[in-house]
Motif scaffolding. Structure first.
Motif, PDB file in Angstrom:
ATOM      1  N   LEU A  40       7.299  -4.642 -13.020  1.00  0.00           N
ATOM      2  CA  LEU A  40       8.739  -4.681 -13.264  1.00  0.00           C
ATOM      3  C   LEU A  40       9.487  -5.522 -12.222  1.00  0.00           C
ATOM      4  O   LEU A  40      10.429  -6.235 -12.571  1.00  0.00           O
ATOM      5  N   ILE A  41       9.068  -5.463 -10.981  1.00  0.00           N
ATOM      6  CA  ILE A  41       9.785  -6.179  -9.920  1.00  0.00           C
ATOM      7  C   ILE A  41       9.768  -7.694 -10.152  1.00  0.00           C
ATOM      8  O   ILE A  41      10.837  -8.325 -10.178  1.00  0.00           O
ATOM      9  N   PRO A  42       8.602  -8.343 -10.331  1.00  0.00           N
ATOM     10  CA  PRO A  42       8.639  -9.786 -10.632  1.00  0.00           C
ATOM     11  C   PRO A  42       9.309 -10.102 -11.974  1.00  0.00           C
ATOM     12  O   PRO A  42       9.944 -11.152 -12.107  1.00  0.00           O
ATOM     13  N   ALA A  43       9.198  -9.193 -12.948  1.00  0.00           N
ATOM     14  CA  ALA A  43       9.843  -9.439 -14.243  1.00  0.00           C
ATOM     15  C   ALA A  43      11.367  -9.464 -14.107  1.00  0.00           C
ATOM     16  O   ALA A  43      12.029 -10.316 -14.708  1.00  0.00           O
ATOM     17  N   ILE A  44      11.905  -8.553 -13.322  1.00  0.00           N
ATOM     18  CA  ILE A  44      13.353  -8.548 -13.097  1.00  0.00           C
ATOM     19  C   ILE A  44      13.781  -9.827 -12.395  1.00  0.00           C
ATOM     20  O   ILE A  44      14.813 -10.422 -12.733  1.00  0.00           O
ATOM     21  N   CYS A  45      12.990 -10.272 -11.437  1.00  0.00           N
ATOM     22  CA  CYS A  45      13.305 -11.530 -10.752  1.00  0.00           C
ATOM     23  C   CYS A  45      13.299 -12.705 -11.735  1.00  0.00           C
ATOM     24  O   CYS A  45      14.164 -13.580 -11.658  1.00  0.00           O
ATOM     25  N   ALA A  46      12.335 -12.722 -12.662  1.00  0.00           N
ATOM     26  CA  ALA A  46      12.267 -13.804 -13.643  1.00  0.00           C
ATOM     27  C   ALA A  46      13.488 -13.804 -14.557  1.00  0.00           C
ATOM     28  O   ALA A  46      14.052 -14.865 -14.856  1.00  0.00           O
TER      29      ALA A  46
ATOM     30  N   ALA B  77       7.188 -11.428  -4.005  1.00  0.00           N
ATOM     31  CA  ALA B  77       6.879 -10.074  -4.475  1.00  0.00           C
ATOM     32  C   ALA B  77       5.580 -10.065  -5.273  1.00  0.00           C
ATOM     33  O   ALA B  77       4.754  -9.160  -5.122  1.00  0.00           O
ATOM     34  N   THR B  78       5.380 -11.069  -6.108  1.00  0.00           N
ATOM     35  CA  THR B  78       4.149 -11.148  -6.891  1.00  0.00           C
ATOM     36  C   THR B  78       2.942 -11.287  -5.975  1.00  0.00           C
ATOM     37  O   THR B  78       1.917 -10.623  -6.164  1.00  0.00           O
ATOM     38  N   TYR B  79       3.057 -12.131  -4.970  1.00  0.00           N
ATOM     39  CA  TYR B  79       1.957 -12.311  -4.018  1.00  0.00           C
ATOM     40  C   TYR B  79       1.645 -11.003  -3.289  1.00  0.00           C
ATOM     41  O   TYR B  79       0.489 -10.588  -3.209  1.00  0.00           O
ATOM     42  N   LYS B  80       2.682 -10.350  -2.765  1.00  0.00           N
ATOM     43  CA  LYS B  80       2.468  -9.123  -1.999  1.00  0.00           C
ATOM     44  C   LYS B  80       1.919  -7.995  -2.863  1.00  0.00           C
ATOM     45  O   LYS B  80       1.064  -7.237  -2.423  1.00  0.00           O
ATOM     46  N   LEU B  81       2.396  -7.870  -4.097  1.00  0.00           N
ATOM     47  CA  LEU B  81       2.025  -6.731  -4.941  1.00  0.00           C
ATOM     48  C   LEU B  81       0.716  -6.923  -5.699  1.00  0.00           C
ATOM     49  O   LEU B  81       0.107  -5.935  -6.116  1.00  0.00           O
ATOM     50  N   PHE B  82       0.275  -8.169  -5.890  1.00  0.00           N
ATOM     51  CA  PHE B  82      -0.937  -8.387  -6.689  1.00  0.00           C
ATOM     52  C   PHE B  82      -2.051  -9.096  -5.926  1.00  0.00           C
ATOM     53  O   PHE B  82      -3.216  -8.837  -6.182  1.00  0.00           O
ATOM     54  N   VAL B  83      -1.722  -9.998  -5.018  1.00  0.00           N
ATOM     55  CA  VAL B  83      -2.753 -10.751  -4.311  1.00  0.00           C
ATOM     56  C   VAL B  83      -3.144 -10.068  -3.022  1.00  0.00           C
ATOM     57  O   VAL B  83      -4.326  -9.871  -2.731  1.00  0.00           O
ATOM     58  N   GLU B  84      -2.160  -9.665  -2.231  1.00  0.00           N
ATOM     59  CA  GLU B  84      -2.414  -9.103  -0.923  1.00  0.00           C
ATOM     60  C   GLU B  84      -2.719  -7.609  -0.968  1.00  0.00           C
ATOM     61  O   GLU B  84      -3.190  -7.036   0.001  1.00  0.00           O
ATOM     62  N   ARG B  85      -2.464  -6.980  -2.069  1.00  0.00           N
ATOM     63  CA  ARG B  85      -2.642  -5.515  -2.194  1.00  0.00           C
ATOM     64  C   ARG B  85      -4.097  -5.126  -2.010  1.00  0.00           C
ATOM     65  O   ARG B  85      -4.991  -5.757  -2.554  1.00  0.00           O
ATOM     66  N   ARG B  86      -4.369  -4.086  -1.230  1.00  0.00           N
ATOM     67  CA  ARG B  86      -5.734  -3.606  -1.020  1.00  0.00           C
ATOM     68  C   ARG B  86      -6.064  -2.512  -1.994  1.00  0.00           C
ATOM     69  O   ARG B  86      -5.284  -1.720  -2.386  1.00  0.00           O
TER      70      ARG B  86
ATOM     71  N   ASN C   8       0.806  -1.216   0.000  1.00  0.00           N
ATOM     72  CA  ASN C   8       0.000   0.000   0.000  1.00  0.00           C
ATOM     73  C   ASN C   8       0.843   1.273   0.000  1.00  0.00           C
ATOM     74  O   ASN C   8       0.294   2.369   0.055  1.00  0.00           O
ATOM     75  N   HIS C   9       2.147   1.125  -0.061  1.00  0.00           N
ATOM     76  CA  HIS C   9       3.037   2.281  -0.114  1.00  0.00           C
ATOM     77  C   HIS C   9       2.855   2.982  -1.462  1.00  0.00           C
ATOM     78  O   HIS C   9       2.675   2.329  -2.493  1.00  0.00           O
ATOM     79  N   PRO C  10       2.886   4.303  -1.467  1.00  0.00           N
ATOM     80  CA  PRO C  10       2.691   5.038  -2.731  1.00  0.00           C
ATOM     81  C   PRO C  10       3.690   4.690  -3.831  1.00  0.00           C
ATOM     82  O   PRO C  10       3.385   4.832  -5.014  1.00  0.00           O
ATOM     83  N   PHE C  11       4.871   4.210  -3.465  1.00  0.00           N
ATOM     84  CA  PHE C  11       5.872   3.835  -4.469  1.00  0.00           C
ATOM     85  C   PHE C  11       5.340   2.748  -5.399  1.00  0.00           C
ATOM     86  O   PHE C  11       5.663   2.718  -6.584  1.00  0.00           O
ATOM     87  N   TYR C  12       4.536   1.836  -4.874  1.00  0.00           N
ATOM     88  CA  TYR C  12       4.029   0.704  -5.657  1.00  0.00           C
ATOM     89  C   TYR C  12       2.706   1.009  -6.349  1.00  0.00           C
ATOM     90  O   TYR C  12       2.089   0.097  -6.905  1.00  0.00           O
ATOM     91  N   GLU C  13       2.251   2.232  -6.351  1.00  0.00           N
ATOM     92  CA  GLU C  13       0.981   2.595  -6.975  1.00  0.00           C
ATOM     93  C   GLU C  13       0.977   2.377  -8.490  1.00  0.00           C
ATOM     94  O   GLU C  13       0.045   1.785  -9.019  1.00  0.00           O
TER      95      GLU C  13
END
Length: 57
Positions: free
Chosen positions: A17-23, A48-57, A5-10
């Motif tokens: 990009l974050i999961p893509a770089i990991c891949a 990161a994928t879970y936190k940014l797409f599944v758990e994100r409110r 929920n941090h504004p950086f990840y809006e």
């Protein structure tokens, strides 16, 4: 470790990009013959994928 929920990840492009770089890093480690590091980075990418797409409110 990741506050989804941090504004950086809006912006969507940052969240993609974050999961893509990991891949890409996983592929590099596998090509370099380092399966342990590939597994570690793969786990980070999945987290990161879970936190940014599944758990994100």
């Amino acid at each position: 470790m990741i506050d989804p929920n941090h504004p950086f990840y809006e912006p969507l492009w940052r969240r993609l990009l974050i999961p893509a770089i990991c891949a890409v890093w996983v592929a590099f480690e596998l090509l370099a013959g380092e399966p342990i590091w590939a597994a570690i980075v793969g786990a980070i990418g999945i987290y990161a994928t879970y936190k940014l797409f599944v758990e994100r409110r």
